[in-house]
Design an enzyme around this catalytic site. Structure first.
Site, short mmCIF file in Angstrom:
data_model
loop_
_atom_site.label_atom_id
_atom_site.label_comp_id
_atom_site.label_asym_id
_atom_site.label_seq_id
_atom_site.Cartn_x
_atom_site.Cartn_y
_atom_site.Cartn_z
CE LYS A 37 -2.20 0.95 4.26
NZ LYS A 37 -1.67 2.76 4.23
CE LYS A 42 5.07 1.27 -3.06
NZ LYS A 42 4.36 1.90 -1.41
CE LYS A 68 6.14 9.04 -3.76
NZ LYS A 68 5.82 7.66 -3.45
CG ASP A 155 -2.23 3.36 -9.12
OD1 ASP A 155 -3.53 2.01 -8.81
OD2 ASP A 155 -3.65 4.08 -9.65
#
Length: 296
Positions: A37, A42, A68, A155
């Site tokens: 998520k 991560k 990002k 996503d």
């Protein structure tokens, strides 16, 4: 380069593009894709795991797959230029690039690449991931690599989410011991199940993160056939390592919790090399998760 779908769809209703077969990573390297998520940790997990592999003497490459482009800054101590930015500078003539234009050496020799991506709301990150692997192959940068780690955006539906699954041997899912994280993990399991029909990727296991207990994760694992490969509690030194822009291996071992976290990452890296086995997990329906988790 991408090609249209010519083989059976990756699951019911799947609409995906497949990468050019020429962009596949060669056999030999252990390729791990890290999922979870958004905001679950991560990038922290990927960078510390990369560092742990390097501590074991492995030649490691980490590829950040999020626009990002913040996957590798704890390894390099800076925000590095992205592949898409560098390609734009040369009007996408990749032959004009040198490896040092887009690949940077981080902590303990870990090689770092940030694929980058289109501005928010304007495109798909999957294309950029494919172009990144293609560029690395053109410059023969994967031939002397033992471990490749893809740090993937959160996503689950986006094609950019699925692209690394076409290269990976194993997928590790980062989750906390809460409903939202486990709900997202279930969706990730579904995606891997779909991709495993046509690609070599398999589930490697779960990384419990920022959680003192694992009772809800344990419930989900027992029901689906997953297993926990590592457990990182909510240790403040991990948060502070991000603020210091460094890995946990660069923190003072005498600080509370640091040594234990370092040892857990080393143990995880060792297990991914020697003891990992592909899992045949079965995802749950949304209502089943709702009924499974929580307390009476």
């Amino acid at each position: 380069m991408t090609t249209t779908l010519t083989r059976p769809a990756d699951g019911d209703g799947s609409v995906q593009v497949h990468q050019d077969p020429g962009t596949k990573i060669e056999e030999g390297a252990l390729v791990i894709a890290v999922y979870g998520k958004g905001g679950i940790g991560k990038s922290t997990t990927s960078s510390n795991l990369s560092a742990a592999f390097s501590k074991l003497g492995k030649r490691v490459l980490q590829i950040g797959c999020d626009p990002k482009h913040d996957s590798t800054f704890t390894l390099t101590h800076k925000m590095v230029p992205t592949v898409i930015d560098i390609l734009e500078e040369v009007d996408f003539h990749s032959e004009e690039l040198r490896p040092e234009d887009f690949m940077f050496t981080g902590y303990n020799g870990v090689k770092c690449v940030e694929s980058g991506g289109p501005p928010a709301g304007t495109g798909c990150g999957g294309y950029v991931t494919g172009q990144t692997v293609k560029l690395l192959k053109e410059h023969h940068l994967l031939e002397d690599t033992d471990v490749v780690i893809f740090d993937v955006l959160g996503d689950v539906v986006c094609g950019g989410f699925a692209a690394p699954l076409q290269h990976a041997n194993y997928c590790l899912i980062v989750t906390a011991n809460d409903f939202d994280s486990i709900f997202a993990m279930n969706r990730i399991v579904q995606a891997i199940q779909a991709k495993a029909k046509n690609y070599k990727v398999r589930l490697g296991g779960v990384i419990a993160n920022r959680s003192v207990g694992t009772d809800q994760i344990d419930k989900f694992n027992a029901r689906t056939g997953l297993r926990t490969m590592a457990h990182f509690q909510d240790v403040d030194a991990i948060r502070r390592s991000r603020l210091k822009k460094c890995t946990i291996f660069e923190m003072d071992e005498n600080e509370e919790g640091v040594k234990a976290v370092q040892e857990e990452y080393i143990r995880l890296a060792n297990n991914m090399i020697h003891n990992v086995e592909p899992l045949e997990a079965v995802s749950l329906k949304d209502r089943e998760i709702f009924d499974l988790l929580g307390f009476d």
